[in-house]
Design a protein around this motif. Structure first.
Motif, PDB file in Angstrom:
ATOM      1  N   SER A  39      76.187   2.753 102.079  1.00  0.00           N
ATOM      2  CA  SER A  39      77.480   3.332 102.114  1.00  0.00           C
ATOM      3  C   SER A  39      77.999   4.351 101.451  1.00  0.00           C
ATOM      4  CB  SER A  39      79.209   2.234 103.030  1.00  0.00           C
ATOM      5  OG  SER A  39      78.607   1.987 103.423  1.00  0.00           O
ATOM      6  N   ALA A  40      77.976   4.532 100.552  1.00  0.00           N
ATOM      7  CA  ALA A  40      77.905   4.907  98.659  1.00  0.00           C
ATOM      8  C   ALA A  40      77.211   6.079  98.823  1.00  0.00           C
ATOM      9  CB  ALA A  40      77.893   3.871  97.995  1.00  0.00           C
ATOM     10  N   GLY A  41      76.414   6.186  99.405  1.00  0.00           N
ATOM     11  CA  GLY A  41      74.618   7.300  99.618  1.00  0.00           C
ATOM     12  C   GLY A  41      75.652   7.701 100.463  1.00  0.00           C
ATOM     13  N   LYS A  42      76.217   8.011 100.972  1.00  0.00           N
ATOM     14  CA  LYS A  42      76.914   8.471 102.516  1.00  0.00           C
ATOM     15  C   LYS A  42      78.221   9.340 101.692  1.00  0.00           C
ATOM     16  CE  LYS A  42      74.287   7.484 106.637  1.00  0.00           C
ATOM     17  NZ  LYS A  42      73.751   8.669 107.552  1.00  0.00           N
ATOM     18  N   THR A  43      78.829   8.546 101.648  1.00  0.00           N
ATOM     19  CA  THR A  43      79.811   9.269 100.465  1.00  0.00           C
ATOM     20  C   THR A  43      79.393  10.215  99.595  1.00  0.00           C
ATOM     21  OG1 THR A  43      81.375   7.037 101.542  1.00  0.00           O
ATOM     22  CG2 THR A  43      82.240   8.744  99.054  1.00  0.00           C
ATOM     23  N   LEU A  44      78.647   9.516  99.176  1.00  0.00           N
ATOM     24  CA  LEU A  44      78.206  10.687  97.723  1.00  0.00           C
ATOM     25  C   LEU A  44      77.622  12.163  98.181  1.00  0.00           C
ATOM     26  CD1 LEU A  44      75.671   8.275  95.512  1.00  0.00           C
ATOM     27  CD2 LEU A  44      77.759  10.328  94.859  1.00  0.00           C
ATOM     28  N   THR A  45      76.937  12.661  99.696  1.00  0.00           N
ATOM     29  CA  THR A  45      76.940  12.960 100.184  1.00  0.00           C
ATOM     30  C   THR A  45      78.271  13.731 101.569  1.00  0.00           C
ATOM     31  OG1 THR A  45      74.627  12.347 101.271  1.00  0.00           O
ATOM     32  CG2 THR A  45      75.601  14.290 102.679  1.00  0.00           C
ATOM     33  N   LEU A  46      79.249  13.139 101.652  1.00  0.00           N
ATOM     34  CA  LEU A  46      80.965  13.603 101.995  1.00  0.00           C
ATOM     35  C   LEU A  46      81.138  14.452 100.803  1.00  0.00           C
ATOM     36  CD1 LEU A  46      81.475  10.960 103.644  1.00  0.00           C
ATOM     37  CD2 LEU A  46      80.771  12.697 104.769  1.00  0.00           C
ATOM     38  N   MET A  47      81.287  13.593  99.324  1.00  0.00           N
ATOM     39  CA  MET A  47      81.544  14.367  98.462  1.00  0.00           C
ATOM     40  C   MET A  47      81.266  15.970  98.271  1.00  0.00           C
ATOM     41  SD  MET A  47      81.967  11.328  95.716  1.00  0.00           S
ATOM     42  CE  MET A  47      82.694  11.990  94.655  1.00  0.00           C
ATOM     43  N   ASP A  48      79.617  15.850  98.259  1.00  0.00           N
ATOM     44  CA  ASP A  48      79.235  17.293  97.946  1.00  0.00           C
ATOM     45  C   ASP A  48      80.280  18.076  99.092  1.00  0.00           C
ATOM     46  OD1 ASP A  48      77.468  16.244  96.069  1.00  0.00           O
ATOM     47  OD2 ASP A  48      75.375  16.019  97.817  1.00  0.00           O
ATOM     48  N   ASP A  49      79.718  18.012 100.185  1.00  0.00           N
ATOM     49  CA  ASP A  49      80.034  18.710 101.588  1.00  0.00           C
ATOM     50  C   ASP A  49      81.902  19.345 101.215  1.00  0.00           C
ATOM     51  OD1 ASP A  49      78.214  18.483 103.017  1.00  0.00           O
ATOM     52  OD2 ASP A  49      78.999  17.311 104.392  1.00  0.00           O
ATOM     53  N   ALA A  50      83.115  17.638 100.557  1.00  0.00           N
ATOM     54  CA  ALA A  50      84.282  18.286 100.265  1.00  0.00           C
ATOM     55  C   ALA A  50      84.203  19.582  98.999  1.00  0.00           C
ATOM     56  CB  ALA A  50      84.701  16.831  99.648  1.00  0.00           C
ATOM     57  N   LYS A  51      82.843  19.378  98.304  1.00  0.00           N
ATOM     58  CA  LYS A  51      82.694  19.621  97.081  1.00  0.00           C
ATOM     59  C   LYS A  51      82.687  21.351  97.074  1.00  0.00           C
ATOM     60  CE  LYS A  51      80.744  20.566  92.411  1.00  0.00           C
ATOM     61  NZ  LYS A  51      79.852  19.604  91.227  1.00  0.00           N
ATOM     62  N   LEU A  52      82.027  20.814  98.404  1.00  0.00           N
ATOM     63  CA  LEU A  52      81.552  22.654  98.751  1.00  0.00           C
ATOM     64  C   LEU A  52      82.807  23.211  99.063  1.00  0.00           C
ATOM     65  CD1 LEU A  52      78.010  22.612 100.614  1.00  0.00           C
ATOM     66  CD2 LEU A  52      78.642  23.984  98.315  1.00  0.00           C
ATOM     67  N   VAL A  53      83.299  23.126 100.469  1.00  0.00           N
ATOM     68  CA  VAL A  53      85.079  23.137 100.791  1.00  0.00           C
ATOM     69  C   VAL A  53      86.037  23.829  99.703  1.00  0.00           C
ATOM     70  CG1 VAL A  53      86.951  22.849 102.168  1.00  0.00           C
ATOM     71  CG2 VAL A  53      84.413  22.184 102.865  1.00  0.00           C
ATOM     72  N   LEU A  54      86.305  22.469  98.620  1.00  0.00           N
ATOM     73  CA  LEU A  54      87.108  22.843  97.969  1.00  0.00           C
ATOM     74  C   LEU A  54      86.554  24.163  97.236  1.00  0.00           C
ATOM     75  CD1 LEU A  54      87.845  19.319  96.522  1.00  0.00           C
ATOM     76  CD2 LEU A  54      89.401  20.958  97.727  1.00  0.00           C
ATOM     77  N   GLY A  55      84.975  24.284  96.748  1.00  0.00           N
ATOM     78  CA  GLY A  55      84.223  25.296  95.659  1.00  0.00           C
ATOM     79  C   GLY A  55      84.867  26.718  96.141  1.00  0.00           C
ATOM     80  N   ARG A  56      84.548  26.865  97.958  1.00  0.00           N
ATOM     81  CA  ARG A  56      84.990  28.209  98.606  1.00  0.00           C
ATOM     82  C   ARG A  56      85.981  28.880  98.478  1.00  0.00           C
ATOM     83  NH1 ARG A  56      81.376  29.976 102.298  1.00  0.00           N
ATOM     84  NH2 ARG A  56      79.618  29.513 101.178  1.00  0.00           N
ATOM     85  N   ILE A  57      87.342  27.750  98.696  1.00  0.00           N
ATOM     86  CA  ILE A  57      88.623  28.363  98.139  1.00  0.00           C
ATOM     87  C   ILE A  57      88.409  28.385  97.116  1.00  0.00           C
ATOM     88  CG2 ILE A  57      90.615  27.076  98.974  1.00  0.00           C
ATOM     89  CD1 ILE A  57      89.777  24.825 101.176  1.00  0.00           C
ATOM     90  N   ASN A  58      88.696  27.253  96.048  1.00  0.00           N
ATOM     91  CA  ASN A  58      89.057  27.989  94.572  1.00  0.00           C
ATOM     92  C   ASN A  58      88.526  29.127  94.188  1.00  0.00           C
ATOM     93  OD1 ASN A  58      89.420  27.641  91.809  1.00  0.00           O
ATOM     94  ND2 ASN A  58      87.870  27.493  91.942  1.00  0.00           N
ATOM     95  N   SER A  59      87.340  30.400  94.980  1.00  0.00           N
ATOM     96  CA  SER A  59      86.858  31.012  94.530  1.00  0.00           C
ATOM     97  C   SER A  59      86.908  32.397  95.448  1.00  0.00           C
ATOM     98  CB  SER A  59      84.700  30.505  94.449  1.00  0.00           C
ATOM     99  OG  SER A  59      84.982  30.219  95.146  1.00  0.00           O
ATOM    100  N   SER A  60      87.953  31.867  96.481  1.00  0.00           N
ATOM    101  CA  SER A  60      88.343  33.154  97.195  1.00  0.00           C
ATOM    102  C   SER A  60      89.186  32.862  98.067  1.00  0.00           C
ATOM    103  CB  SER A  60      87.235  32.990  98.791  1.00  0.00           C
ATOM    104  OG  SER A  60      87.538  33.792  99.969  1.00  0.00           O
ATOM    105  N   ARG A  61      89.601  34.384  97.430  1.00  0.00           N
ATOM    106  CA  ARG A  61      91.471  34.452  97.387  1.00  0.00           C
ATOM    107  C   ARG A  61      91.397  34.650  99.298  1.00  0.00           C
ATOM    108  NH1 ARG A  61      95.445  34.155  93.712  1.00  0.00           N
ATOM    109  NH2 ARG A  61      97.102  35.894  94.292  1.00  0.00           N
ATOM    110  N   ASP A  62      91.078  35.833  99.820  1.00  0.00           N
ATOM    111  CA  ASP A  62      90.912  36.003 101.118  1.00  0.00           C
ATOM    112  C   ASP A  62      90.874  34.586 102.066  1.00  0.00           C
ATOM    113  OD1 ASP A  62      90.617  37.538 102.823  1.00  0.00           O
ATOM    114  OD2 ASP A  62      89.293  36.819 103.566  1.00  0.00           O
ATOM    115  N   LEU A  63      89.729  33.802 101.521  1.00  0.00           N
ATOM    116  CA  LEU A  63      89.712  32.914 102.331  1.00  0.00           C
ATOM    117  C   LEU A  63      90.970  31.388 102.722  1.00  0.00           C
ATOM    118  CD1 LEU A  63      87.772  31.148 103.827  1.00  0.00           C
ATOM    119  CD2 LEU A  63      87.206  29.982 102.205  1.00  0.00           C
ATOM    120  N   ALA A  64      91.202  31.890 100.789  1.00  0.00           N
ATOM    121  CA  ALA A  64      92.512  30.627 100.789  1.00  0.00           C
ATOM    122  C   ALA A  64      94.108  31.295 101.164  1.00  0.00           C
ATOM    123  CB  ALA A  64      92.968  30.777  99.850  1.00  0.00           C
TER     124      ALA A  64
END
Length: 126
Positions: A39-64
């Motif tokens: 479960s911890a391993g799968k959660t690490l993968t989920l954290m990678d996905d969350a980081k991608l989403v948050l990173g894109r929102i943080n870096s793209s004013r247009d997307l946000a």
């Protein structure tokens, strides 16, 4: 909003108490951490996905801006379409309110829900 049964909160009898001290007479099985580790391993993968989403929102004013506008208009199809432009392995379940947006990333271990990562971010300062 989707409600799920969480096996982490199973109905268990309350421990008995004696003068403020808890006495737990249950016999617990030996700790076998295989499922916890998986479960911890799968959660690490989920954290990678969350980081991608948050990173894109943080870096793209247009997307946000587009994401916030669609969410404020309760236009869930547009919100999903915008999120699908982000190359995540797991697409989050999305909900929003006047204060912000919430993403729930979840994963299964076999046929069992094993882990949920909930990310809430604000767009109003009430």
């Amino acid at each position: 909003m989707m409600y799920r049964f969480h096996p982490f909160h199973a109905n268990r009898p309350a421990p008995q108490s004696y003068m403020g001290q808890h006495i737990d007479k249950r016999v617990l099985p030996a700790a076998v951490p295989d499922t916890l580790m998986a479960s911890a391993g799968k959660t690490l993968t989920l954290m990678d996905d969350a980081k991608l989403v948050l990173g894109r929102i943080n870096s793209s004013r247009d997307l946000a801006s587009k994401l916030m506008t669609a969410a404020q208009q309760s236009n869930l199809p547009v919100v999903h379409k915008l999120l699908q432009t982000i190359p995540t392995r797991v697409q989050p379940v999305v909900s929003f309110n006047p204060d912000g947006i919430r993403f729930v990333f979840d994963e299964k271990l076999g046929q069992v829900d094993c882990c949920h990562l909930i990310v809430s971010i604000k767009w109003n300062e009430f």
